[in-house]
Design a protein around this motif. Structure first.
Motif, PDB file in Angstrom:
ATOM      1  N   VAL A   1       0.836  -1.194   0.000  1.00 32.16           N
ATOM      2  CA  VAL A   1       0.000   0.000   0.000  1.00 32.16           C
ATOM      3  C   VAL A   1       0.876   1.251   0.000  1.00 32.16           C
ATOM      4  N   ARG A   2       0.579   2.128  -0.943  1.00 34.57           N
ATOM      5  CA  ARG A   2       1.435   3.282  -1.174  1.00 34.57           C
ATOM      6  C   ARG A   2       1.393   4.273   0.008  1.00 34.57           C
ATOM      7  N   VAL A   3       2.563   4.763   0.376  1.00 35.92           N
ATOM      8  CA  VAL A   3       2.679   5.824   1.381  1.00 35.92           C
ATOM      9  C   VAL A   3       3.119   7.075   0.644  1.00 35.92           C
ATOM     10  N   ASN A   4       2.350   8.129   0.749  1.00 35.04           N
ATOM     11  CA  ASN A   4       2.687   9.324  -0.027  1.00 35.04           C
ATOM     12  C   ASN A   4       3.212  10.463   0.823  1.00 35.04           C
ATOM     13  N   SER A   5       2.884  10.429   2.120  1.00 34.39           N
ATOM     14  CA  SER A   5       3.288  11.546   2.977  1.00 34.39           C
ATOM     15  C   SER A   5       3.368  11.075   4.419  1.00 34.39           C
ATOM     16  N   LEU A   6       4.338  11.623   5.138  1.00 31.57           N
ATOM     17  CA  LEU A   6       4.509  11.247   6.540  1.00 31.57           C
ATOM     18  C   LEU A   6       4.204  12.407   7.489  1.00 31.57           C
ATOM     19  N   ILE A   7       3.650  13.491   6.924  1.00 30.02           N
ATOM     20  CA  ILE A   7       3.379  14.657   7.767  1.00 30.02           C
ATOM     21  C   ILE A   7       2.375  14.261   8.861  1.00 30.02           C
ATOM     22  N   GLY A   8       2.752  14.553  10.102  1.00 33.69           N
ATOM     23  CA  GLY A   8       1.851  14.277  11.223  1.00 33.69           C
ATOM     24  C   GLY A   8       1.980  12.872  11.779  1.00 33.69           C
ATOM     25  N   THR A   9       2.828  12.018  11.149  1.00 38.12           N
ATOM     26  CA  THR A   9       2.956  10.632  11.639  1.00 38.12           C
ATOM     27  C   THR A   9       4.377  10.333  12.104  1.00 38.12           C
ATOM     28  N   ARG A  10       5.189  11.351  12.279  1.00 40.02           N
ATOM     29  CA  ARG A  10       6.600  11.109  12.603  1.00 40.02           C
ATOM     30  C   ARG A  10       6.813  10.839  14.091  1.00 40.02           C
TER      31      ARG A  10
ATOM     32  N   THR B   1      -3.725  15.632  13.898  1.00 36.94           N
ATOM     33  CA  THR B   1      -2.791  14.621  14.413  1.00 36.94           C
ATOM     34  C   THR B   1      -2.361  15.057  15.816  1.00 36.94           C
ATOM     35  N   PRO B   2      -1.856  14.122  16.645  1.00 43.08           N
ATOM     36  CA  PRO B   2      -1.441  14.507  18.017  1.00 43.08           C
ATOM     37  C   PRO B   2      -0.394  15.622  18.010  1.00 43.08           C
ATOM     38  N   ASP B   3       0.503  15.630  17.014  1.00 41.38           N
ATOM     39  CA  ASP B   3       1.518  16.694  16.973  1.00 41.38           C
ATOM     40  C   ASP B   3       0.991  17.971  16.301  1.00 41.38           C
ATOM     41  N   GLN B   4      -0.274  17.932  15.844  1.00 41.36           N
ATOM     42  CA  GLN B   4      -0.963  19.074  15.213  1.00 41.36           C
ATOM     43  C   GLN B   4      -0.272  19.561  13.941  1.00 41.36           C
ATOM     44  N   LYS B   5       0.553  18.692  13.363  1.00 40.90           N
ATOM     45  CA  LYS B   5       1.239  19.107  12.148  1.00 40.90           C
ATOM     46  C   LYS B   5       0.387  18.851  10.905  1.00 40.90           C
ATOM     47  N   TYR B   6      -0.602  17.984  11.024  1.00 38.25           N
ATOM     48  CA  TYR B   6      -1.508  17.724   9.897  1.00 38.25           C
ATOM     49  C   TYR B   6      -2.927  17.864  10.422  1.00 38.25           C
ATOM     50  N   TYR B   7      -3.765  18.476   9.626  1.00 34.43           N
ATOM     51  CA  TYR B   7      -5.136  18.745  10.080  1.00 34.43           C
ATOM     52  C   TYR B   7      -6.029  18.870   8.863  1.00 34.43           C
ATOM     53  N   VAL B   8      -7.251  18.399   9.010  1.00 37.20           N
ATOM     54  CA  VAL B   8      -8.205  18.496   7.901  1.00 37.20           C
ATOM     55  C   VAL B   8      -9.549  18.997   8.407  1.00 37.20           C
ATOM     56  N   GLY B   9     -10.322  19.567   7.495  1.00 36.59           N
ATOM     57  CA  GLY B   9     -11.698  19.944   7.771  1.00 36.59           C
ATOM     58  C   GLY B   9     -12.593  19.189   6.801  1.00 36.59           C
TER      59      GLY B   9
END
Lengths: 255, 233
Positions: free
Chosen positions: A89-98, A176-184
């Motif tokens: 399964v493709r991973v495209n971005s790690l923002i908010g999961t580091r 995300t817990p680190d608040q680096k990624y967020y969506v509405g």
């Protein structure tokens, strides 16, 4: 019926008249061309709103209004058999999961309208009946991949925890817990029957790169809205901040 | 006094010249989008002959890393493309101009002769009409292609809401490829169109601006066009 022949459209005209018409036609052509170029320059001079030129941002919002008026939660995303799902399964971005997550201390924070916060452990979430979805995950970049996810429908989570009043608001926000990624998310899409809080991929617990311990899978949106590693869920009548919508992308990002 | 031909109605000239920059913006913004996932190649017998597109092509046109910008332009200018196209088609229907544009029974046979003529293989007197058979086929095909771009475009844009349309196109990936192929088709059309316009000459070109073409005396000799006493005012 009138016979449309070539001859019907011919006439005799004086040289003077021909010259006059040619002159004025070319003037009008030049003027129209100059107007077009000026319009293009004007457009590219406009201030940017969330990374997109303001008139284009407004058009994206109008497109959203037109399309959401036609949006039906009964219109389901096509599903596939599990055998069709990609193993890799493709991973495209790690923002908010580091950040490394300790599932024993991780909690899903749900902010209620009355100011209180509900906390859910992964075990709490898993108490609801698990469901699977195998669908064609679509990235805003243009690629797509059939993927197999498991978890609980977001709507079931809302109902089981008495959050119906909260979902009367227009939007749901996730961070995300680190608040680096967020969506509405607009509420109808969040409550779509195929929108899920997922903790398994291909029948196995999520990896960190895929959003361990809990991620959103929202098949009616592009991948950019499928937030990995959910820390906080909240509700609002204003559009919650959205990572990619701040970087020039359409806020709605619906499919 | 000169013999003139009222060739292109004002409305058609507007639609034509509006379409040109609008389609250019659509193709440019489409490239910005395509770059983000550019899998198409020309393969013959397992060997790759061309990749859409080479790095140098992208860099020359400043394509890389503008996906968001591409999408915002594409989904705004698509409205202009659709409305202009709808107006053009409606106009040709209601004005009767479609009679010059649609191919008829003879067109497919004649188009071959026109092609031989254009390639200097055969001498062939183009019949006196607004558009020859090859033009009728080309100008009708481009409209069908336009409709195809809208259908495949909507299928990629909202594959869930327009799921039935996406299925009609053969699925999401197929729709994206079709959308791309149609765009390549526009570019090929454009190249041939420009070559033909240059070859045909200034009178023909300026008719797309002024609407009229002056018919030279040596064209269509001894036909009713040169000697129509009734209209000699």
């Amino acid at each position: 019926m009138k016979k449309h022949e070539f001859f019907d459209r011919t006439a005799w005209e004086s040289d003077k008249k021909i010259r006059r018409r040619t002159f004025f036609s070319f003037m009008a052509f030049a003027l129209a061309g100059a107007t077009g170029i000026a319009g293009w320059k004007w457009l590219n001079r406009q201030p940017r709103q969330g990374g997109a030129l303001q008139p284009l941002r407004k058009t994206l919002e109008t497109n959203e209004e037109i399309l959401t008026s036609a949006f039906s939660e009964h219109r389901l995303v096509k599903t596939y058999p599990k055998s069709a799902a990609a193993k890799n399964v493709r991973v495209n971005s790690l923002i908010g999961t580091r950040q490394n997550i300790d599932v024993n201390t991780w909690r899903l924070n749900v902010k209620k309208n009355n100011g209180s916060t509900l906390l859910f452990s992964l075990e709490d979430i898993k108490k609801l009946p698990e469901k699977d979805i195998v669908f064609d995950f679509k990235c805003v970049e243009g690629w797509s991949q059939v993927q197999y996810w498991s978890g609980i429908p977001l709507k079931d989570f809302i109902v089981a925890n008495g959050l119906q009043d909260e979902t009367k608001m227009k939007y749901m926000g996730l961070q995300t817990p680190d608040q680096k990624y967020y969506v509405g998310l607009d509420m109808p899409s969040a409550l779509h029957p195929q929108t899920m809080l997922c903790y398994e991929m291909n029948g196995q617990p999520l990896t960190q790169a895929h959003g361990y311990p809990l991620r959103l899978i929202i098949p009616v949106k592009y991948g950019i809205k499928n937030l990995k590693c959910i820390g906080t869920m909240y509700f609002s009548n204003q559009k919650p901040p959205d990572y990619w919508a701040e970087r020039g992308y359409d806020y709605y990002a619906g499919l | 006094m000169k013999r003139i031909l009222k060739k292109h109605p004002l409305a058609i000239r507007w639609f034509h010249w509006i379409n040109f920059p609008v389609l250019a913006v659509m193709i440019w913004s489409g490239l910005l989008i395509y770059w983000a996932y550019d899998p198409y190649t020309i393969n013959i017998a397992g060997k790759e002959y061309f990749h859409f597109f080479p790095k140098s092509f992208y860099n020359t046109l400043h394509i890389p890393y503008h996906l968001a910008e591409g999408m915002s332009f594409h989904f705004a200018f698509a409205w202009l493309f659709i409305f202009n196209g709808l107006l053009y088609v409606s106009y040709t229907i209601f004005s009767g101009e479609w009679r010059y544009l649609l191919p008829n029974k003879k067109s497919f046979k004649e188009a071959g002769q026109v092609l031989l003529h254009d390639l200097h293989i055969r001498k062939y007197q183009l019949p006196p009409n607004k558009y020859n058979a090859a033009q009728r086929i080309a100008y009708t095909a481009i409209i069908i292609m336009g409709i195809g771009s809208v259908i495949t475009g909507l299928s990629i844009y909202k594959p869930v809401q327009f799921g039935w349309l996406c299925a009609f196109c053969g699925g999401y990936e197929a729709a994206r490829l079709e959308h791309f192929v149609l765009t390549i088709g526009y570019v090929l059309f454009f190249i041939i169109h420009i070559v033909q316009v240059i070859k045909t000459g200034w009178q023909n070109f300026q008719a797309m601006i002024t609407g009229v073409e002056v018919i030279p005396n040596d064209r269509y000799p001894n036909t009713a066009i040169q000697n129509n006493p009734n209209e000699k005012a």
